[in-house]
Design an enzyme around this catalytic site. Structure first.
Site: not given
Ligand code: AP5
Ligand code: MG
Ligand code: ZN
Length: 214
Positions: A172, A13, A127, A88, A161
């Site tokens: 998640r 996203k 990431r 969400r 993160r």
């Protein structure tokens, strides 16, 4: 043009939003980025959100809907919005309809990034982002052209993160399955959902999204 990019953690996203901002001058509205900024600034919202985010659970519907409303309030009516990571929950989807109506906007597309769940853990644990400009990278799939130097701004500082570890990622994903995926049928009933293969390489995914927008 107002669009939602919908997909589980690591679906792409943020990566695709950055392309749309660059190619179309749209505005990315990422509630995750807004919350991380609030945590960093130590605002009351940030203080409330931090532990919830670190656990991989969802922050309250009221908090995120207020963030979105405030951003749209400040956005010029000619600029299109990309909703990244919002809505969400069913409650957030309802709030978004109200907020859009209040700002005289309509929802044009919901783009579902379909991904294979097993690949997501790998994407997320690989990431990192530029500490200066926020450009997104991946250790193998999307590394900077020159190792250790940001392609966009030349910075040599990067960060990861705190919620990008395997255990939190599983929570998640479960939150996505239980609370977010159920909002899709409501949008399908409005005939505004297009499914894109999010497992293709980054440029191919961008191409599929561009085809929907034109
Ligand atoms: P948020 O920041 O929204 O995180 P998320 O939904 O878990 O999604 P990610 O940002 O992890 O993934 P992404 O789809 O953006 O993937 P990316 O492009 O980075 O939310 C974080 C937390 O904030 C939540 O857990 C919650 O606590 C809270 N929150 C946020 N919004 C909320 C809301 N509305 N309500 C309640 N709580 C909320 O890509 C991932 C990696 O893969 C990158 O390294 C990238 O380079 C790579 N990659 C991307 N595309 C490809 C590809 N096609 N092929 C190979 N690699 C790729
Ligand atoms: Mg993101
Ligand atoms: Zn940078």
């Amino acid at each position: 043009m107002n669009i939602i990019l919908l997909g589980p953690p690591g679906a792409g996203k943020g990566t695709q939003s950055a392309r749309l901002v660059e190619n179309h001058g749209m505005k990315q509205l990422s509630t995750g980025d807004m919350l991380r900024a609030a945590v960093k600034a130590g605002t009351p919202v940030g203080l409330k959100a931090k532990a919830v985010m670190d656990a991989g659970e969802l922050v309250s519907d009221e908090i995120v809907s207020e963030l979105i409303d405030a951003e749209l309030e400040a956005l010029g009516s000619d600029t299109g919005a990309i909703f990244d990571g919002y809505p969400r929950t069913e409650a957030q989807a309802g709030s978004l309809d109200e907020i859009l109506a209040k700002h005289g906007r309509t929802l044009d597309h919901v783009i579902e990034l379909a991904v294979d769940v097993d690949a997501l853990v790998e994407r997320i644990t690989g990431r990192f982002s530029c500490a200066e400009c926020g450009a997104l990278y991946h250790d193998t799939a999307n590394a900077p052209a020159k190792e250790g130097v940001c392609d966009s701004c030349g910075s040599t500082e990067f960060k990861r993160r705190p919620d990008d570890n395997e255990e939190t990622v599983r929570t998640r994903m479960e939150e996505y399955r239980a609370k977010t995926a159920p909002i899709l049928p409501g949008y399908e009933a409005r005939n505004i959902v297009t499914r894109v293969d999010g497992m293709a390489d980054i440029d191919a995914v961008t191409g599929s999204i561009e085809a929907i927008l034109t």
